[in-house]
Write a protein that holds these residues in place. Structure first.
Motif, short mmCIF file in Angstrom:
data_model
loop_
_atom_site.label_atom_id
_atom_site.label_comp_id
_atom_site.label_asym_id
_atom_site.label_seq_id
_atom_site.Cartn_x
_atom_site.Cartn_y
_atom_site.Cartn_z
N TYR A 188 0.66 -1.15 -0.21
CA TYR A 188 -0.02 0.07 0.16
C TYR A 188 1.24 1.22 -0.54
N PRO A 189 1.29 2.40 -1.16
CA PRO A 189 1.26 3.14 -1.20
C PRO A 189 1.00 4.29 -0.10
N LEU A 194 3.52 0.39 2.64
CA LEU A 194 3.30 -0.64 3.82
C LEU A 194 2.75 -1.92 3.80
N ARG A 195 3.17 -2.50 4.50
CA ARG A 195 2.18 -4.30 4.18
C ARG A 195 1.59 -4.66 5.27
N GLU A 196 0.90 -5.42 4.85
CA GLU A 196 -0.71 -5.60 6.23
C GLU A 196 -0.01 -7.04 6.09
N GLU A 197 -0.38 -7.83 7.57
CA GLU A 197 0.10 -9.34 7.59
C GLU A 197 -0.62 -8.95 9.34
N LEU A 205 0.85 -3.53 10.62
CA LEU A 205 1.47 -3.28 9.39
C LEU A 205 2.90 -2.75 9.62
N PHE A 206 3.19 -3.01 8.45
CA PHE A 206 5.55 -2.71 8.67
C PHE A 206 5.47 -2.18 7.22
N LEU A 207 6.59 -1.29 7.72
CA LEU A 207 6.91 -0.29 6.68
C LEU A 207 8.18 -1.77 5.40
N GLN A 208 7.97 -1.63 4.44
CA GLN A 208 8.86 -2.83 3.36
C GLN A 208 8.84 -1.48 2.16
N GLY A 209 10.25 -1.17 1.31
CA GLY A 209 10.56 -1.29 0.08
C GLY A 209 11.23 0.15 1.31
N GLY A 226 10.10 -5.82 8.38
CA GLY A 226 9.91 -4.21 8.12
C GLY A 226 11.38 -4.18 9.36
N LYS A 227 12.28 -4.80 8.74
CA LYS A 227 13.61 -4.06 9.79
C LYS A 227 14.38 -3.43 8.33
N LYS A 228 14.91 -3.10 9.06
CA LYS A 228 15.35 -1.83 8.55
C LYS A 228 16.71 -2.84 7.97
N ASN A 229 17.42 -2.28 6.69
CA ASN A 229 18.08 -3.16 5.35
C ASN A 229 19.04 -2.09 4.71
N GLY A 230 20.21 -2.72 4.60
CA GLY A 230 20.70 -2.28 3.45
C GLY A 230 21.14 -0.53 4.06
N SER A 231 21.80 0.54 3.31
CA SER A 231 22.22 2.00 3.94
C SER A 231 20.72 2.87 4.24
#
Length: 462
Positions: A192-193, A209-212, A216-220, A241-246
Protein backbone atom coordinates in the motif's frame (compact mmCIF):
# COMPACT_ATOMS: atom_id res chain seq x y z
CA UNK A 1 -6.03 21.71 33.89
CA UNK A 2 -5.00 18.11 33.50
CA UNK A 3 -1.27 18.78 33.68
CA UNK A 4 -1.65 20.59 36.98
CA UNK A 5 -3.35 17.52 38.45
CA UNK A 6 -0.84 15.00 37.21
CA UNK A 7 1.34 13.11 39.62
CA UNK A 8 3.82 11.20 37.54
CA UNK A 9 4.92 7.65 38.23
CA UNK A 10 6.87 5.21 36.13
CA UNK A 11 5.64 1.66 36.40
CA UNK A 12 7.91 -1.09 35.14
CA UNK A 13 6.00 -4.27 34.49
CA UNK A 14 7.13 -7.56 33.03
CA UNK A 15 10.71 -7.88 31.83
CA UNK A 16 11.12 -10.58 29.22
CA UNK A 17 13.92 -12.05 27.18
CA UNK A 18 14.15 -13.49 23.71
CA UNK A 19 16.52 -16.10 25.08
CA UNK A 20 14.84 -19.25 26.37
CA UNK A 21 16.12 -22.07 28.58
CA UNK A 22 15.24 -25.06 26.45
CA UNK A 23 17.69 -27.93 26.06
CA UNK A 24 16.10 -29.30 22.91
CA UNK A 25 16.53 -25.95 21.11
CA UNK A 26 19.99 -25.21 22.44
CA UNK A 27 21.40 -25.09 18.93
CA UNK A 28 19.01 -22.34 17.88
CA UNK A 29 21.21 -19.35 17.12
CA UNK A 30 22.00 -16.78 14.52
CA UNK A 31 24.95 -18.29 12.64
CA UNK A 32 28.10 -16.41 11.91
CA UNK A 33 31.60 -15.75 13.18
CA UNK A 34 30.17 -14.03 16.25
CA UNK A 35 27.04 -16.07 16.96
CA UNK A 36 24.16 -14.26 18.64
CA UNK A 37 22.08 -16.87 20.43
CA UNK A 38 18.36 -16.55 21.01
CA UNK A 39 18.13 -19.78 23.05
CA UNK A 40 20.73 -20.93 25.53
CA UNK A 41 21.11 -23.44 28.33
CA UNK A 42 21.66 -20.72 30.93
CA UNK A 43 20.23 -17.23 30.48
CA UNK A 44 22.27 -14.07 30.99
CA UNK A 45 21.46 -12.35 34.28
CA UNK A 46 21.66 -8.83 35.65
CA UNK A 47 23.59 -8.67 38.97
CA UNK A 48 21.04 -9.73 41.56
CA UNK A 49 18.51 -11.08 39.07
CA UNK A 50 15.44 -9.82 37.23
CA UNK A 51 13.97 -7.95 40.21
CA UNK A 52 17.22 -6.06 40.61
CA UNK A 53 17.17 -5.18 36.90
CA UNK A 54 13.66 -3.79 37.36
CA UNK A 55 14.89 -1.76 40.31
CA UNK A 56 17.86 -0.50 38.31
CA UNK A 57 15.62 0.72 35.49
CA UNK A 58 13.07 2.22 37.87
CA UNK A 59 15.74 4.23 39.66
CA UNK A 60 17.57 5.52 36.61
CA UNK A 61 14.82 6.18 34.09
CA UNK A 62 13.26 9.62 33.79
CA UNK A 63 9.89 10.41 32.22
CA UNK A 64 10.77 12.75 29.31
CA UNK A 65 9.27 16.21 29.67
CA UNK A 66 7.72 16.12 26.18
CA UNK A 67 6.02 12.82 26.99
CA UNK A 68 4.64 14.17 30.29
CA UNK A 69 3.36 17.35 28.68
CA UNK A 70 1.54 15.39 25.98
CA UNK A 71 0.36 12.63 28.41
CA UNK A 72 2.15 9.99 26.33
CA UNK A 73 1.93 6.51 27.83
CA UNK A 74 2.64 3.02 26.58
CA UNK A 75 5.37 0.40 26.23
CA UNK A 76 8.81 0.76 24.70
CA UNK A 77 10.41 -2.47 23.50
CA UNK A 78 14.20 -2.51 23.70
CA UNK A 79 16.71 -5.14 22.69
CA UNK A 80 20.43 -5.63 23.28
CA UNK A 81 23.14 -8.28 23.18
CA UNK A 82 24.79 -9.58 26.36
CA UNK A 83 28.40 -10.24 25.41
CA UNK A 84 30.51 -13.16 26.75
CA UNK A 85 32.26 -10.76 29.15
CA UNK A 86 28.89 -9.54 30.49
CA UNK A 87 28.91 -6.12 28.82
CA UNK A 88 25.99 -4.94 26.68
CA UNK A 89 26.13 -4.02 23.00
CA UNK A 90 23.84 -3.24 20.06
CA UNK A 91 21.23 -1.47 22.24
CA UNK A 92 18.24 -0.42 20.13
CA UNK A 93 14.47 0.02 20.15
CA UNK A 94 12.30 -2.43 18.21
CA UNK A 95 9.03 -0.64 18.93
CA UNK A 96 8.64 2.73 20.59
CA UNK A 97 6.18 5.44 21.55
CA UNK A 98 8.26 8.52 20.73
CA UNK A 99 8.46 11.85 22.59
CA UNK A 100 11.86 10.97 24.05
CA UNK A 101 10.75 7.71 25.70
CA UNK A 102 12.62 5.51 23.21
CA UNK A 103 15.88 7.42 23.68
CA UNK A 104 15.45 7.30 27.46
CA UNK A 105 15.18 3.50 27.48
CA UNK A 106 18.33 3.22 25.34
CA UNK A 107 20.17 5.62 27.66
CA UNK A 108 19.31 3.67 30.80
CA UNK A 109 20.12 0.26 29.32
CA UNK A 110 23.55 1.61 28.35
CA UNK A 111 24.12 2.56 32.01
CA UNK A 112 23.80 -1.08 33.05
CA UNK A 113 26.72 -2.74 34.84
CA UNK A 114 28.09 -5.97 33.46
CA UNK A 115 25.78 -9.00 33.47
CA UNK A 116 26.43 -12.64 34.18
CA UNK A 117 26.73 -13.91 30.59
CA UNK A 118 24.60 -16.57 28.96
CA UNK A 119 26.10 -20.07 28.85
CA UNK A 120 25.92 -22.56 25.98
CA UNK A 121 27.82 -25.85 25.94
CA UNK A 122 29.73 -24.78 29.02
CA UNK A 123 31.06 -21.50 27.61
CA UNK A 124 29.84 -17.89 27.68
CA UNK A 125 28.20 -16.78 24.42
CA UNK A 126 26.53 -13.70 22.92
CA UNK A 127 22.80 -13.67 23.73
CA UNK A 128 20.08 -11.34 22.48
CA UNK A 129 17.87 -10.01 25.27
CA UNK A 130 14.58 -8.11 24.96
CA UNK A 131 13.02 -5.83 27.54
CA UNK A 132 9.70 -3.92 27.49
CA UNK A 133 9.47 -0.78 29.65
CA UNK A 134 6.05 0.70 30.42
CA UNK A 135 5.61 4.45 30.83
CA UNK A 136 2.50 5.30 32.86
CA UNK A 137 1.09 8.58 34.15
CA UNK A 138 -1.29 9.04 37.06
CA UNK A 139 -4.01 11.54 37.94
CA UNK A 140 -4.72 11.59 41.69
CA UNK A 141 -3.19 8.13 41.98
CA UNK A 142 -5.23 6.65 39.12
CA UNK A 143 -3.17 5.52 36.10
CA UNK A 144 -4.01 7.07 32.74
CA UNK A 145 -4.60 4.15 30.36
CA UNK A 146 -2.60 4.06 27.11
CA UNK A 147 -4.47 5.70 24.31
CA UNK A 148 -6.16 3.05 22.21
CA UNK A 149 -5.18 3.01 18.58
CA UNK A 150 -8.03 2.62 16.18
CA UNK A 151 -7.32 -0.16 13.75
CA UNK A 152 -6.80 1.11 10.24
CA UNK A 153 -9.03 -0.37 7.56
CA UNK A 154 -6.83 -0.33 4.51
CA UNK A 155 -8.44 0.82 1.27
CA UNK A 156 -9.36 -1.48 -1.62
CA UNK A 157 -10.27 1.05 -4.30
CA UNK A 158 -10.42 4.47 -2.60
CA UNK A 159 -7.76 6.53 -0.84
CA UNK A 160 -7.84 6.53 2.97
CA UNK A 161 -7.22 9.90 4.65
CA UNK A 162 -6.59 10.17 8.41
CA UNK A 163 -5.46 12.89 10.84
CA UNK A 164 -3.01 12.42 13.71
CA UNK A 165 -1.49 14.20 16.67
CA UNK A 166 2.06 13.31 17.69
CA UNK A 167 3.18 10.66 18.03
CA UNK A 168 0.34 8.57 16.61
CA UNK A 169 -2.97 9.59 18.19
CA UNK A 170 -5.82 9.44 15.68
CA UNK A 171 -8.08 12.52 15.64
CA UNK A 172 -11.10 13.16 13.47
CA UNK A 173 -10.64 16.77 12.42
CA UNK A 174 -7.80 18.36 10.50
CA UNK A 175 -7.71 21.39 12.79
CA UNK A 176 -6.72 19.11 15.70
CA UNK A 177 -3.99 17.31 13.74
CA UNK A 178 -0.22 17.66 13.59
CA UNK A 179 0.00 15.65 10.38
CA UNK A 180 -2.11 13.80 7.82
CA UNK A 181 -1.84 10.25 6.44
CA UNK A 182 -2.89 9.14 2.97
CA UNK A 183 -3.03 5.41 2.23
CA UNK A 184 -3.65 4.41 -1.37
CA UNK A 185 -5.06 1.17 -2.86
CA UNK A 186 -2.53 -1.68 -3.08
CA UNK A 187 -0.25 -2.21 -6.04
CA UNK A 188 0.06 -5.65 -7.75
CA UNK A 189 2.52 -6.80 -5.07
CA UNK A 190 -0.11 -6.05 -2.36
CA UNK A 191 1.90 -3.15 -0.94
CA UNK A 192 0.00 0.00 0.00
CA UNK A 193 1.63 3.30 -1.02
CA UNK A 194 1.26 5.83 1.76
CA UNK A 195 2.23 9.42 2.36
CA UNK A 196 2.29 11.63 5.41
CA UNK A 197 1.98 15.41 5.21
CA UNK A 198 2.41 18.19 7.72
CA UNK A 199 -0.74 20.26 8.18
CA UNK A 200 0.65 22.94 5.85
CA UNK A 201 0.78 20.36 3.04
CA UNK A 202 4.54 19.77 3.01
CA UNK A 203 5.65 16.12 2.83
CA UNK A 204 6.50 14.36 6.08
CA UNK A 205 7.09 10.75 5.01
CA UNK A 206 6.73 8.63 1.87
CA UNK A 207 6.78 4.83 1.93
CA UNK A 208 5.01 1.53 1.37
CA UNK A 209 2.96 -0.52 3.84
CA UNK A 210 2.42 -4.24 4.12
CA UNK A 211 -0.36 -5.84 6.16
CA UNK A 212 0.09 -9.15 7.90
CA UNK A 213 -2.26 -10.59 10.53
CA UNK A 214 -3.70 -7.14 11.17
CA UNK A 215 -0.27 -5.58 11.76
CA UNK A 216 1.22 -2.96 9.45
CA UNK A 217 4.89 -2.99 8.45
CA UNK A 218 7.04 -0.67 6.39
CA UNK A 219 8.57 -2.29 3.33
CA UNK A 220 10.86 -0.89 0.67
CA UNK A 221 12.28 2.62 0.66
CA UNK A 222 11.04 5.11 3.21
CA UNK A 223 11.88 8.83 2.99
CA UNK A 224 11.24 11.25 5.87
CA UNK A 225 11.22 15.06 5.60
CA UNK A 226 11.75 18.01 7.91
CA UNK A 227 8.81 20.43 8.49
CA UNK A 228 10.53 23.04 6.32
CA UNK A 229 10.62 20.59 3.42
CA UNK A 230 14.17 19.24 3.38
CA UNK A 231 14.92 15.52 3.40
CA UNK A 232 15.57 14.11 6.89
CA UNK A 233 16.37 10.45 6.20
CA UNK A 234 16.13 7.60 3.73
CA UNK A 235 16.15 3.92 4.64
CA UNK A 236 14.96 0.59 3.22
CA UNK A 237 12.91 -2.03 5.05
CA UNK A 238 12.79 -5.74 4.26
CA UNK A 239 9.64 -7.88 4.19
CA UNK A 240 9.85 -8.31 7.98
CA UNK A 241 9.73 -4.55 8.56
CA UNK A 242 13.42 -4.39 9.60
CA UNK A 243 15.92 -1.86 8.35
CA UNK A 244 17.99 -3.28 5.53
CA UNK A 245 21.01 -1.88 3.71
CA UNK A 246 21.97 1.80 3.72
CA UNK A 247 20.38 4.41 5.98
CA UNK A 248 21.14 8.08 5.32
CA UNK A 249 20.48 10.92 7.77
CA UNK A 250 20.60 14.57 6.66
CA UNK A 251 21.06 17.89 8.43
CA UNK A 252 18.22 20.44 8.16
CA UNK A 253 20.40 22.37 5.68
CA UNK A 254 20.39 19.37 3.32
CA UNK A 255 23.97 18.22 3.96
CA UNK A 256 24.60 14.53 4.65
CA UNK A 257 25.00 13.81 8.36
CA UNK A 258 25.66 10.08 8.36
CA UNK A 259 25.41 6.73 6.62
CA UNK A 260 24.86 3.40 8.33
CA UNK A 261 24.56 -0.13 6.98
CA UNK A 262 21.95 -2.50 8.46
CA UNK A 263 22.09 -6.29 8.35
CA UNK A 264 18.69 -7.51 9.62
CA UNK A 265 19.77 -11.16 9.58
CA UNK A 266 22.30 -10.56 12.34
CA UNK A 267 20.62 -7.50 13.95
CA UNK A 268 23.77 -5.48 13.29
CA UNK A 269 24.41 -1.95 12.17
CA UNK A 270 27.67 -0.63 10.80
CA UNK A 271 28.76 3.01 11.09
CA UNK A 272 30.08 4.08 7.69
CA UNK A 273 30.21 7.86 7.14
CA UNK A 274 29.70 10.92 9.32
CA UNK A 275 30.02 14.59 8.31
CA UNK A 276 29.68 17.91 10.06
CA UNK A 277 26.93 20.34 9.06
CA UNK A 278 29.01 22.01 6.32
CA UNK A 279 30.07 18.75 4.70
CA UNK A 280 33.51 18.14 6.22
CA UNK A 281 34.31 14.46 6.76
CA UNK A 282 34.39 13.29 10.37
CA UNK A 283 34.36 9.57 9.58
CA UNK A 284 34.64 7.56 6.38
CA UNK A 285 34.78 3.86 5.52
CA UNK A 286 33.86 3.02 9.10
CA UNK A 287 36.72 4.94 10.73
CA UNK A 288 36.87 8.38 12.37
CA UNK A 289 34.61 10.41 14.66
CA UNK A 290 30.85 9.91 15.01
CA UNK A 291 28.43 12.58 16.26
CA UNK A 292 24.80 12.00 17.23
CA UNK A 293 22.37 14.90 17.64
CA UNK A 294 18.91 15.21 19.14
CA UNK A 295 15.92 15.14 16.79
CA UNK A 296 16.08 18.89 16.10
CA UNK A 297 19.83 18.81 15.38
CA UNK A 298 20.58 21.66 17.77
CA UNK A 299 22.32 19.64 20.52
CA UNK A 300 24.98 16.92 20.43
CA UNK A 301 23.90 14.06 22.70
CA UNK A 302 26.64 11.52 21.95
CA UNK A 303 29.98 11.42 20.16
CA UNK A 304 33.08 9.29 19.90
CA UNK A 305 35.48 7.43 17.62
CA UNK A 306 34.56 4.49 15.40
CA UNK A 307 36.84 1.79 14.02
CA UNK A 308 35.90 -0.74 11.38
CA UNK A 309 32.27 0.36 11.59
CA UNK A 310 31.69 0.13 15.35
CA UNK A 311 32.28 2.44 18.34
CA UNK A 312 35.83 2.01 19.62
CA UNK A 313 37.56 4.24 22.15
CA UNK A 314 36.14 6.86 24.52
CA UNK A 315 32.57 7.97 23.81
CA UNK A 316 30.85 10.87 25.53
CA UNK A 317 27.12 10.84 26.28
CA UNK A 318 25.47 14.03 27.54
CA UNK A 319 22.74 12.98 29.96
CA UNK A 320 21.87 16.66 30.40
CA UNK A 321 23.69 19.98 30.52
CA UNK A 322 25.34 19.12 33.82
CA UNK A 323 26.03 15.39 33.53
CA UNK A 324 28.14 13.48 31.05
CA UNK A 325 29.08 9.82 30.83
CA UNK A 326 32.43 8.72 29.40
CA UNK A 327 32.25 5.17 28.03
CA UNK A 328 35.29 3.16 27.03
CA UNK A 329 34.23 1.13 23.99
CA UNK A 330 36.03 -1.91 22.61
CA UNK A 331 34.76 -3.05 19.21
CA UNK A 332 31.24 -1.82 20.03
CA UNK A 333 31.20 -3.22 23.58
CA UNK A 334 31.17 -1.01 26.70
CA UNK A 335 34.16 -1.88 28.89
CA UNK A 336 33.99 0.94 31.44
CA UNK A 337 31.84 3.97 32.22
CA UNK A 338 32.63 7.06 34.27
CA UNK A 339 30.19 9.79 35.28
CA UNK A 340 31.16 13.45 35.46
CA UNK A 341 29.18 16.37 36.90
CA UNK A 342 29.45 20.01 35.91
CA UNK A 343 30.19 21.99 39.03
CA UNK A 344 31.07 25.69 38.86
CA UNK A 345 31.82 25.42 35.11
CA UNK A 346 34.10 22.38 35.54
CA UNK A 347 33.34 18.69 35.01
CA UNK A 348 34.32 16.64 38.06
CA UNK A 349 34.23 12.90 38.69
CA UNK A 350 32.36 11.53 41.70
CA UNK A 351 35.57 11.23 43.71
CA UNK A 352 36.53 14.83 42.90
CA UNK A 353 33.43 16.09 44.71
CA UNK A 354 33.64 16.67 48.47
CA UNK A 355 33.38 13.03 49.56
CA UNK A 356 33.76 10.71 52.55
CA UNK A 357 37.45 9.75 52.69
CA UNK A 358 37.70 11.10 49.15
CA UNK A 359 36.10 8.00 47.70
CA UNK A 360 32.54 7.12 46.72
CA UNK A 361 33.43 3.45 47.18
CA UNK A 362 34.52 4.16 50.73
CA UNK A 363 31.23 5.92 51.44
CA UNK A 364 29.30 3.00 49.97
CA UNK A 365 31.27 0.52 52.10
CA UNK A 366 30.55 2.57 55.24
CA UNK A 367 26.82 2.76 54.49
CA UNK A 368 26.61 -0.97 53.74
CA UNK A 369 28.25 -1.74 57.08
CA UNK A 370 26.33 0.71 59.26
CA UNK A 371 22.84 1.06 57.72
CA UNK A 372 20.22 -0.74 59.83
CA UNK A 373 16.93 -1.73 58.22
CA UNK A 374 14.09 -0.92 60.69
CA UNK A 375 11.46 -2.85 58.75
CA UNK A 376 10.19 -6.21 59.93
CA UNK A 377 8.67 -7.07 56.56
CA UNK A 378 10.88 -6.57 53.53
CA UNK A 379 9.29 -5.07 50.43
CA UNK A 380 9.51 -7.01 47.22
CA UNK A 381 8.60 -3.96 45.13
CA UNK A 382 10.88 -2.00 42.87
CA UNK A 383 11.27 0.91 45.30
CA UNK A 384 13.44 0.21 48.33
CA UNK A 385 15.26 3.52 48.02
CA UNK A 386 15.45 6.66 50.14
CA UNK A 387 16.88 9.54 48.12
CA UNK A 388 18.99 11.61 50.51
CA UNK A 389 20.14 15.14 49.63
CA UNK A 390 23.42 16.20 51.23
CA UNK A 391 24.39 19.87 51.03
CA UNK A 392 28.13 19.86 51.63
CA UNK A 393 30.44 22.86 51.86
CA UNK A 394 33.79 22.99 50.04
CA UNK A 395 35.52 22.29 53.38
CA UNK A 396 33.69 18.96 53.68
CA UNK A 397 31.27 19.91 56.46
CA UNK A 398 27.50 19.62 56.01
CA UNK A 399 24.99 22.43 55.73
CA UNK A 400 22.05 20.05 55.60
CA UNK A 401 21.07 16.41 55.17
CA UNK A 402 17.45 15.78 54.19
CA UNK A 403 15.16 13.28 52.49
CA UNK A 404 14.41 14.24 48.90
CA UNK A 405 12.30 11.17 48.13
CA UNK A 406 11.02 9.12 51.08
CA UNK A 407 10.52 5.38 51.44
CA UNK A 408 8.87 4.82 54.82
CA UNK A 409 8.94 6.00 58.40
CA UNK A 410 12.04 4.56 59.99
CA UNK A 411 13.93 4.07 56.75
CA UNK A 412 13.94 7.79 56.04
CA UNK A 413 15.40 8.64 59.43
CA UNK A 414 17.91 5.80 59.27
CA UNK A 415 19.21 6.89 55.87
CA UNK A 416 19.72 10.44 57.14
CA UNK A 417 21.37 9.18 60.33
CA UNK A 418 23.98 7.03 58.63
CA UNK A 419 24.87 9.76 56.13
CA UNK A 420 25.19 12.37 58.89
CA UNK A 421 27.56 10.09 60.79
CA UNK A 422 30.12 10.31 57.95
CA UNK A 423 30.76 14.04 58.42
CA UNK A 424 33.19 15.64 57.71
CA UNK A 425 34.20 14.64 54.18
CA UNK A 426 37.44 15.24 52.33
CA UNK A 427 37.13 18.83 51.04
CA UNK A 428 37.61 20.27 47.56
CA UNK A 429 39.44 23.54 48.01
CA UNK A 430 38.81 24.54 44.39
CA UNK A 431 35.05 24.89 44.93
CA UNK A 432 33.58 28.22 45.98
CA UNK A 433 30.05 27.28 47.01
CA UNK A 434 28.15 24.54 48.84
CA UNK A 435 27.05 21.63 46.66
CA UNK A 436 23.87 19.56 46.94
CA UNK A 437 24.43 15.88 46.09
CA UNK A 438 21.64 13.29 45.90
CA UNK A 439 22.39 9.77 47.11
CA UNK A 440 19.99 6.85 46.50
CA UNK A 441 20.28 4.86 49.74
CA UNK A 442 19.04 1.33 49.11
CA UNK A 443 17.52 -0.88 51.81
CA UNK A 444 17.95 -4.62 51.25
CA UNK A 445 15.12 -7.09 50.75
CA UNK A 446 14.17 -10.68 51.46
CA UNK A 447 16.02 -11.80 48.33
CA UNK A 448 19.27 -11.10 50.14
CA UNK A 449 20.25 -7.95 48.28
CA UNK A 450 22.27 -5.77 50.59
CA UNK A 451 21.96 -2.21 51.86
CA UNK A 452 23.97 0.63 50.40
CA UNK A 453 24.40 2.48 47.12
CA UNK A 454 23.54 0.33 44.14
CA UNK A 455 23.39 3.34 41.83
CA UNK A 456 25.52 6.46 41.32
CA UNK A 457 24.75 9.83 42.92
CA UNK A 458 23.47 12.83 40.97
CA UNK A 459 23.22 16.60 41.27
CA UNK A 460 19.45 16.71 40.65
CA UNK A 461 16.35 14.83 41.74
CA UNK A 462 15.30 14.09 38.14
Amino acid sequence: MLKSLLSFALLLVVLSTAAQTVADTAKKSIPGADDIYVAVEQLPEFPGGTQEFMRFIAHNIRYPARARENTITGRVFGTFVVEPNGSLSDVKITKGIGYGCDEEVVRVIRLSPKWKPGIQNGRPVRVQYNVPVTFNLEVNGVPIPPQKKERIKLPVTDTLVQYYKYPDQLVHKKEYADYMVFVYPPDPSRLYPFKQFYVDGKPKLYGMLREEDGELFLQGQCVEYYPQGGKMSTVNYNNEGKKNGSEYLFYPNGKLNSEKQHDPKYSREQFITCNDSVGNKLASNGNGKWVIYNSSFDTVIQSGPIKKGVPHGEWTTWKNDSTQIISTMDKGVVKEERIYFKVESKFLSVDELPMYRGSYKALNAYVRKNLKDPRKDKSFGINNIVLVAVTVKPDGTFLNVEVAKPLSIGCNEEAVRVIRSTEPWVPNANLQNPLKIFFPVYFGDAYGRSNGFNYPPSLSVD
